[in-house]
Design a protein around this motif. Structure first.
Motif, PDB file in Angstrom:
ATOM      1  N   ASP A 236       0.841  -1.199   0.000  1.00 44.26           N
ATOM      2  CA  ASP A 236       0.000   0.000   0.000  1.00 44.26           C
ATOM      3  C   ASP A 236       0.876   1.249   0.000  1.00 44.26           C
ATOM      4  OD1 ASP A 236      -1.482   2.258   1.520  1.00 44.26           O
ATOM      5  OD2 ASP A 236      -3.074   0.862   0.985  1.00 44.26           O
ATOM      6  N   ILE A 237       0.469   2.257  -0.726  1.00 40.95           N
ATOM      7  CA  ILE A 237       1.233   3.508  -0.833  1.00 40.95           C
ATOM      8  C   ILE A 237       1.417   4.187   0.529  1.00 40.95           C
ATOM      9  CG2 ILE A 237      -0.759   4.977  -1.333  1.00 40.95           C
ATOM     10  CD1 ILE A 237       1.020   6.469  -3.359  1.00 40.95           C
ATOM     11  N   GLU A 238       0.514   3.928   1.473  1.00 42.87           N
ATOM     12  CA  GLU A 238       0.604   4.572   2.779  1.00 42.87           C
ATOM     13  C   GLU A 238       1.156   3.651   3.865  1.00 42.87           C
ATOM     14  OE1 GLU A 238      -2.541   7.356   3.813  1.00 42.87           O
ATOM     15  OE2 GLU A 238      -3.259   7.250   1.746  1.00 42.87           O
ATOM     16  N   ALA A 239       1.774   2.535   3.469  1.00 48.15           N
ATOM     17  CA  ALA A 239       2.322   1.580   4.443  1.00 48.15           C
ATOM     18  C   ALA A 239       3.471   2.204   5.237  1.00 48.15           C
ATOM     19  CB  ALA A 239       2.807   0.328   3.721  1.00 48.15           C
ATOM     20  N   ALA A 240       3.545   1.853   6.507  1.00 53.36           N
ATOM     21  CA  ALA A 240       4.658   2.294   7.338  1.00 53.36           C
ATOM     22  C   ALA A 240       5.950   1.688   6.801  1.00 53.36           C
ATOM     23  CB  ALA A 240       4.425   1.845   8.777  1.00 53.36           C
TER      24      ALA A 240
ATOM     25  N   ALA B 246      11.996   1.934   3.120  1.00 49.78           N
ATOM     26  CA  ALA B 246      12.879   0.779   3.328  1.00 49.78           C
ATOM     27  C   ALA B 246      12.398  -0.422   2.521  1.00 49.78           C
ATOM     28  CB  ALA B 246      12.947   0.434   4.812  1.00 49.78           C
ATOM     29  N   THR B 247      11.091  -0.593   2.457  1.00 46.11           N
ATOM     30  CA  THR B 247      10.534  -1.705   1.677  1.00 46.11           C
ATOM     31  C   THR B 247      10.896  -1.557   0.211  1.00 46.11           C
ATOM     32  OG1 THR B 247       8.680  -1.978   3.203  1.00 46.11           O
ATOM     33  CG2 THR B 247       8.402  -2.866   0.985  1.00 46.11           C
ATOM     34  N   ILE B 248      10.685  -0.377  -0.353  1.00 45.49           N
ATOM     35  CA  ILE B 248      10.976  -0.169  -1.775  1.00 45.49           C
ATOM     36  C   ILE B 248      12.469  -0.297  -2.048  1.00 45.49           C
ATOM     37  CG2 ILE B 248      10.929   1.508  -3.661  1.00 45.49           C
ATOM     38  CD1 ILE B 248       8.231   2.456  -2.580  1.00 45.49           C
ATOM     39  N   GLU B 249      13.291   0.223  -1.152  1.00 47.08           N
ATOM     40  CA  GLU B 249      14.737   0.144  -1.373  1.00 47.08           C
ATOM     41  C   GLU B 249      15.240  -1.292  -1.311  1.00 47.08           C
ATOM     42  OE1 GLU B 249      17.297   3.143   0.085  1.00 47.08           O
ATOM     43  OE2 GLU B 249      15.825   4.706  -0.292  1.00 47.08           O
ATOM     44  N   SER B 250      14.473  -2.183  -0.701  1.00 51.89           N
ATOM     45  CA  SER B 250      14.886  -3.591  -0.632  1.00 51.89           C
ATOM     46  C   SER B 250      14.441  -4.391  -1.859  1.00 51.89           C
ATOM     47  CB  SER B 250      14.331  -4.246   0.635  1.00 51.89           C
ATOM     48  OG  SER B 250      12.928  -4.459   0.512  1.00 51.89           O
TER      49      SER B 250
ATOM     50  N   ALA C 131       8.776  20.209   3.432  1.00 53.03           N
ATOM     51  CA  ALA C 131       8.947  19.043   4.299  1.00 53.03           C
ATOM     52  C   ALA C 131      10.432  18.729   4.491  1.00 53.03           C
ATOM     53  CB  ALA C 131       8.213  17.830   3.725  1.00 53.03           C
ATOM     54  N   ARG C 132      11.199  18.827   3.416  1.00 59.14           N
ATOM     55  CA  ARG C 132      12.644  18.563   3.502  1.00 59.14           C
ATOM     56  C   ARG C 132      13.303  19.571   4.442  1.00 59.14           C
ATOM     57  NH1 ARG C 132      15.726  16.050  -0.907  1.00 59.14           N
ATOM     58  NH2 ARG C 132      13.830  16.433  -2.080  1.00 59.14           N
ATOM     59  N   THR C 133      12.929  20.844   4.321  1.00 59.13           N
ATOM     60  CA  THR C 133      13.481  21.887   5.183  1.00 59.13           C
ATOM     61  C   THR C 133      13.120  21.643   6.645  1.00 59.13           C
ATOM     62  OG1 THR C 133      13.412  23.494   3.386  1.00 59.13           O
ATOM     63  CG2 THR C 133      13.489  24.379   5.624  1.00 59.13           C
ATOM     64  N   ALA C 134      11.901  21.142   6.885  1.00 60.35           N
ATOM     65  CA  ALA C 134      11.457  20.851   8.249  1.00 60.35           C
ATOM     66  C   ALA C 134      12.096  19.575   8.795  1.00 60.35           C
ATOM     67  CB  ALA C 134       9.932  20.721   8.289  1.00 60.35           C
ATOM     68  N   GLY C 135      12.792  18.834   7.918  1.00 60.61           N
ATOM     69  CA  GLY C 135      13.472  17.626   8.365  1.00 60.61           C
ATOM     70  C   GLY C 135      12.600  16.391   8.399  1.00 60.61           C
ATOM     71  N   ARG C 136      11.398  16.428   7.799  1.00 60.26           N
ATOM     72  CA  ARG C 136      10.486  15.282   7.833  1.00 60.26           C
ATOM     73  C   ARG C 136       9.971  14.983   6.425  1.00 60.26           C
ATOM     74  NH1 ARG C 136       5.637  15.840  10.175  1.00 60.26           N
ATOM     75  NH2 ARG C 136       5.588  17.970   9.460  1.00 60.26           N
ATOM     76  N   LEU C 137      10.765  14.349   5.630  1.00 59.31           N
ATOM     77  CA  LEU C 137      10.322  14.060   4.273  1.00 59.31           C
ATOM     78  C   LEU C 137       9.595  12.724   4.244  1.00 59.31           C
ATOM     79  CD1 LEU C 137      10.040  15.100   1.482  1.00 59.31           C
ATOM     80  CD2 LEU C 137      12.263  14.147   0.907  1.00 59.31           C
ATOM     81  N   ASP C 138       8.369  12.768   4.720  1.00 54.03           N
ATOM     82  CA  ASP C 138       7.420  11.654   4.616  1.00 54.03           C
ATOM     83  C   ASP C 138       6.050  12.309   4.618  1.00 54.03           C
ATOM     84  OD1 ASP C 138       5.841   9.417   4.626  1.00 54.03           O
ATOM     85  OD2 ASP C 138       6.809   8.474   6.347  1.00 54.03           O
ATOM     86  N   ILE C 139       5.618  12.679   3.419  1.00 55.77           N
ATOM     87  CA  ILE C 139       4.359  13.407   3.292  1.00 55.77           C
ATOM     88  C   ILE C 139       3.420  12.687   2.334  1.00 55.77           C
ATOM     89  CG2 ILE C 139       5.313  15.657   3.895  1.00 55.77           C
ATOM     90  CD1 ILE C 139       5.514  16.289   0.892  1.00 55.77           C
ATOM     91  N   VAL C 140       2.130  12.864   2.583  1.00 56.18           N
ATOM     92  CA  VAL C 140       1.094  12.315   1.720  1.00 56.18           C
ATOM     93  C   VAL C 140       0.143  13.459   1.396  1.00 56.18           C
ATOM     94  CG1 VAL C 140      -0.803  10.658   1.531  1.00 56.18           C
ATOM     95  CG2 VAL C 140       1.244  10.054   2.842  1.00 56.18           C
TER      96      VAL C 140
ATOM     97  N   LEU D 142       5.885   8.537  -4.926  1.00 61.76           N
ATOM     98  CA  LEU D 142       4.945   7.444  -5.200  1.00 61.76           C
ATOM     99  C   LEU D 142       3.629   8.071  -5.602  1.00 61.76           C
ATOM    100  CD1 LEU D 142       5.781   5.541  -1.893  1.00 61.76           C
ATOM    101  CD2 LEU D 142       7.009   5.450  -4.072  1.00 61.76           C
ATOM    102  N   MET D 143       3.078   7.648  -6.733  1.00 63.13           N
ATOM    103  CA  MET D 143       1.847   8.263  -7.238  1.00 63.13           C
ATOM    104  C   MET D 143       0.814   7.211  -7.597  1.00 63.13           C
ATOM    105  SD  MET D 143       3.027  11.605  -9.340  1.00 63.13           S
ATOM    106  CE  MET D 143       4.380  11.006 -10.333  1.00 63.13           C
ATOM    107  N   GLN D 144      -0.328   7.328  -6.937  1.00 62.62           N
ATOM    108  CA  GLN D 144      -1.442   6.442  -7.200  1.00 62.62           C
ATOM    109  C   GLN D 144      -2.538   7.252  -7.887  1.00 62.62           C
ATOM    110  OE1 GLN D 144      -2.805   4.371  -3.719  1.00 62.62           O
ATOM    111  NE2 GLN D 144      -3.423   2.666  -4.979  1.00 62.62           N
ATOM    112  N   ARG D 145      -2.966   6.788  -9.053  1.00 61.09           N
ATOM    113  CA  ARG D 145      -3.996   7.493  -9.797  1.00 61.09           C
ATOM    114  C   ARG D 145      -5.377   7.104  -9.314  1.00 61.09           C
ATOM    115  NH1 ARG D 145       1.069   7.867 -11.753  1.00 61.09           N
ATOM    116  NH2 ARG D 145       1.228   9.296 -13.481  1.00 61.09           N
TER     117      ARG D 145
END
Length: 129
Positions: free
Chosen positions: A8-12, A16-20, A84-93, A124-127
């Motif tokens: 799922d695109i919103e999986a925790a 790391a999953t994709i990089e594996s 988000a990158r500037t705030a130090g949290r690059l995990d946005i939806v 990651l883009m889900q249509r």
């Protein structure tokens, strides 16, 4: 390992999953996947994203916002990523309506952007069906 088609695109822990995954497994994910290096150059562009976006040229090695998706080089898309990158949290939806420059209908996207290990990011883009 889970079947890539079931991720799922919103999986925790999705970065790391994709990089594996091998490139062929990334191609089987149920959403488009683009990996950018820290300078915004595409290092991976999934087969599904190529198909759904209609981008037919080679994407790897190109500047994403200048050459592939200038319609996303705006405050609503790139600006969110940079904030988000500037705030130090690059995990946005977020949801985004892509205005296709070729006159095709607008496309509703569910977008998730997460940090990549090298300092770049995964888009990651889900249509909308």
């Amino acid at each position: 390992m889970t079947d890539p088609a079931g991720i799922d695109i919103e999986a925790a822990g999705i970065a790391a999953t994709i990089e594996s995954l091998a490139a062929e497994e990334v191609d089987r994910l149920p959403f488009g996947v683009i990996r950018l290096d820290p300078a915004g150059v595409v290092t991976q562009y999934s087969r599904l994203e190529r198909h759904l976006s209609g981008y037919r040229r080679e994407a790897v090695g190109r500047d994403f916002f200048a050459e592939i998706a200038p319609c996303m080089d705006n405050a609503a898309f790139r600006g969110r990523i940079e904030r988000a990158r500037t705030a130090g949290r690059l995990d946005i939806v977020f949801d985004y309506v892509s205005d296709m420059p070729n006159g095709a209908r607008d496309v509703e996207l569910r977008v998730r952007v997460v940090s990549a290990l090298d300092g770049g990011c995964w888009i990651l883009m889900q249509r909308d069906a």
